[in-house]
Design a protein around this motif. Sequence first.
Motif, short mmCIF file in Angstrom:
data_model
loop_
_atom_site.label_atom_id
_atom_site.label_comp_id
_atom_site.label_asym_id
_atom_site.label_seq_id
_atom_site.Cartn_x
_atom_site.Cartn_y
_atom_site.Cartn_z
N VAL A 52 0.85 -1.19 0.00
CA VAL A 52 0.00 0.00 0.00
C VAL A 52 0.89 1.24 0.00
N GLU A 53 0.66 2.12 -0.95
CA GLU A 53 1.43 3.35 -1.04
C GLU A 53 0.60 4.54 -0.55
N PHE A 54 1.22 5.36 0.26
CA PHE A 54 0.63 6.64 0.65
C PHE A 54 1.17 7.68 -0.33
N VAL A 55 0.28 8.24 -1.11
CA VAL A 55 0.69 9.08 -2.24
C VAL A 55 0.21 10.51 -2.04
N VAL A 56 1.08 11.48 -2.33
CA VAL A 56 0.67 12.88 -2.35
C VAL A 56 0.57 13.30 -3.81
N HIS A 57 -0.56 13.88 -4.16
CA HIS A 57 -0.81 14.38 -5.51
C HIS A 57 -0.78 15.91 -5.45
N THR A 58 -0.08 16.54 -6.37
CA THR A 58 0.05 18.00 -6.37
C THR A 58 -0.31 18.56 -7.74
N PHE A 59 -1.29 19.45 -7.75
CA PHE A 59 -1.66 20.15 -8.98
C PHE A 59 -2.46 21.41 -8.61
N PRO A 60 -2.02 22.56 -9.11
CA PRO A 60 -0.86 22.76 -9.99
C PRO A 60 0.45 22.75 -9.20
N MET A 61 1.54 22.45 -9.89
CA MET A 61 2.84 22.53 -9.26
C MET A 61 3.21 24.00 -9.03
N TYR A 62 3.99 24.23 -8.03
CA TYR A 62 4.44 25.59 -7.76
C TYR A 62 5.64 25.94 -8.66
N PRO A 63 5.87 27.22 -8.96
CA PRO A 63 7.00 27.63 -9.83
C PRO A 63 8.30 27.65 -9.04
N ALA A 64 8.93 26.51 -8.91
CA ALA A 64 10.09 26.36 -8.02
C ALA A 64 11.22 27.32 -8.37
N ASP A 65 11.60 27.39 -9.65
CA ASP A 65 12.73 28.24 -10.04
C ASP A 65 12.44 29.71 -9.76
N ASP A 66 11.24 30.15 -10.07
CA ASP A 66 10.87 31.55 -9.84
C ASP A 66 10.92 31.88 -8.35
#
Length: 278
Positions: A52-66
């Motif tokens: 069993v996997e505990f999964v985090v889903h992220t959307f939208p992704m944040y602008p990491a470089d900015d």
Amino acid sequence: MDLSDPSLRKGAMGKLAHAIKIGQELRADMDAWWGQSPTRLSLDLKEDGRTVEFVVHTFPMYPADDWYHRAADIMQNYRNALNRLAHSISYLHTAPVKLRNTDFPIREDQKGWEVWAKQHSMFPEPLMDRFHAFQPFVSGRPYLSALARSNNIEKHEDGFSFAITLTELKLGPGDFTVEGLWDDDKLSDKLLFSGGEIPDIVSERQVIATMVMPTRVIELGALDAKSEFAFTPMMRFEGEEIPLLAAIDLIGREVAWAIGHITGLVDSATQAPQHFEL
């Protein structure tokens, strides 16, 4: 010229104000991203029927470089504010000659301080005492030290790293129905629980933990509503991890305090002022 003359602080205050402005905009953008509820947790059962996997889903992704570049700009403007103050004060005591080193001193020990003090022996003793009081090894406060180290890394290395990272996780899974276990079996004694991928948000789907059941899962419950998780913007350098927004606030306050103390507007170097009027 009196040290309290506003013209001495003009360059420093311009850079400090610019850093504060960037910080406010960055915080607002981070709040707006988080306000979209971009992350959720789920339970996924792998093909083996036991994992069993505990999964985090992220959307939208944040602008990491900015966000990273803006954070670096904030720190650089903080440093520039201090350097401009030191330059103005140095020139006040050496004009028309300009010193080669007019950076604001941030020293980690007495030896380093003595080198700087010797180069600035033209400063009157009360002024030297004010600079000395803000050295990290004297004040015991780490904020200017963190500022100097992060700036140096930005100039000479790959820079500090930045990420939104998992800092709190409390899982409240629902009921699992597994094959071949009786009610009085201690399921927890038979589980294999391990960490998943890195805790930083780097993709839209990430495994944050894995649990291997002793037998096949017949029915997989959903995550309980009591599950709690938190993600925090972090800056990392030299093995340290510092919450970014807290660092922006604390370092900015230290810079403002240093400007006020060295120019005589704030008396104490140990008791932080409640309000800054620079």
